[in-house]
Design a protein around this motif. Structure first.
Motif, short mmCIF file in Angstrom:
data_model
loop_
_atom_site.label_atom_id
_atom_site.label_comp_id
_atom_site.label_asym_id
_atom_site.label_seq_id
_atom_site.Cartn_x
_atom_site.Cartn_y
_atom_site.Cartn_z
N GLN A 119 0.83 -1.20 0.00
CA GLN A 119 0.00 0.00 0.00
C GLN A 119 0.86 1.25 0.00
N SER A 120 0.36 2.29 -0.63
CA SER A 120 1.01 3.58 -0.63
C SER A 120 0.92 4.14 0.79
N VAL A 121 2.03 4.65 1.31
CA VAL A 121 2.03 5.18 2.67
C VAL A 121 2.38 6.66 2.65
N SER A 122 2.07 7.34 3.75
CA SER A 122 2.29 8.78 3.83
C SER A 122 3.78 9.09 3.95
N ASP A 123 4.11 10.34 3.66
CA ASP A 123 5.48 10.80 3.82
C ASP A 123 5.94 10.60 5.26
N ASP A 124 5.06 10.93 6.21
CA ASP A 124 5.40 10.80 7.62
C ASP A 124 5.74 9.36 8.00
N THR A 125 5.02 8.41 7.42
CA THR A 125 5.29 7.00 7.70
C THR A 125 6.67 6.60 7.17
N LEU A 126 6.99 7.02 5.96
CA LEU A 126 8.30 6.72 5.39
C LEU A 126 9.42 7.37 6.20
N LEU A 127 9.20 8.61 6.62
CA LEU A 127 10.20 9.32 7.41
C LEU A 127 10.38 8.67 8.77
N LEU A 128 9.28 8.27 9.41
CA LEU A 128 9.33 7.60 10.70
C LEU A 128 10.13 6.30 10.61
N LEU A 129 9.82 5.48 9.62
CA LEU A 129 10.51 4.22 9.46
C LEU A 129 11.99 4.44 9.16
N GLY A 130 12.28 5.39 8.29
CA GLY A 130 13.67 5.69 7.98
C GLY A 130 14.45 6.12 9.21
N GLU A 131 13.86 6.99 10.00
CA GLU A 131 14.52 7.45 11.23
C GLU A 131 14.73 6.28 12.19
N HIS A 132 13.73 5.43 12.32
CA HIS A 132 13.81 4.25 13.19
C HIS A 132 14.94 3.31 12.77
N LEU A 133 15.12 3.17 11.47
CA LEU A 133 16.14 2.25 10.95
C LEU A 133 17.51 2.90 10.73
N GLY A 134 17.59 4.22 10.90
CA GLY A 134 18.87 4.90 10.74
C GLY A 134 19.17 5.38 9.34
N PHE A 135 18.13 5.55 8.51
CA PHE A 135 18.31 6.06 7.16
C PHE A 135 17.81 7.50 7.08
N ASP A 136 18.44 8.30 6.23
CA ASP A 136 18.00 9.66 5.95
C ASP A 136 17.06 9.59 4.74
N VAL A 137 15.77 9.49 5.02
CA VAL A 137 14.78 9.37 3.94
C VAL A 137 14.47 10.74 3.38
N GLN A 138 14.53 10.85 2.07
CA GLN A 138 14.15 12.07 1.36
C GLN A 138 13.00 11.72 0.42
N ILE A 139 11.91 12.45 0.57
CA ILE A 139 10.73 12.23 -0.27
C ILE A 139 10.87 13.08 -1.51
N VAL A 140 10.75 12.45 -2.67
CA VAL A 140 10.94 13.11 -3.95
C VAL A 140 9.62 13.15 -4.70
N SER A 141 9.30 14.30 -5.25
CA SER A 141 8.11 14.42 -6.07
C SER A 141 8.34 13.67 -7.36
N PRO A 142 7.46 12.71 -7.72
CA PRO A 142 7.71 11.88 -8.89
C PRO A 142 7.72 12.64 -10.21
N LYS A 143 7.02 13.76 -10.31
CA LYS A 143 6.95 14.48 -11.58
C LYS A 143 8.11 15.44 -11.77
N THR A 144 8.51 16.12 -10.71
CA THR A 144 9.55 17.14 -10.86
C THR A 144 10.90 16.71 -10.33
N ARG A 145 10.95 15.60 -9.60
CA ARG A 145 12.18 15.09 -9.02
C ARG A 145 12.82 16.07 -8.05
#
Length: 103
Positions: free
Chosen positions: A50-76
């Protein structure tokens, strides 16, 4: 408490807005099920596809020690990140007026 999900050491992971845990898993060479388990451990019920929110991706990344950056698919362009060390973002060039715009 670990379910086998890899741990980052601040590595940048770029994900498109609306990405799934499977998309995240592909980027970090992990089993999508391990990320589902990590989210469950964090109190979130999320399926792998399932598609998840930016906050969910950021939360998981922080929990796992990754610097998650959300990129707009159209403009990059990078639209959000929890990284406190990286403040730069790439911006796409302006394309000018739309054909139907009148002043």
């Amino acid at each position: 408490m670990s379910s086998g999900a890899p741990r980052g050491q601040g590595q940048v992971v770029r994900l498109s807005r609306g990405a799934s845990l499977s998309d995240f898993a592909d980027k970090i060479n992990a089993n999508p099920g391990s990320l589902v388990q990590e989210m469950f451990n964090l109190g979130e019920m999320v399926t792998a596809t399932q598609s998840v929110s930016d906050d969910t991706l950021l939360l998981l990344g922080e929990h796992l020690g990754f610097d998650v950056q959300i990129v707009s698919p159209k403009t990059r362009t990078v639209s959000c990140s929890r990284s406190s060390t990286s403040t730069s973002t790439r911006r796409s060039p302006r394309t000018g007026w739309s054909a139907g715009h009148r002043w």
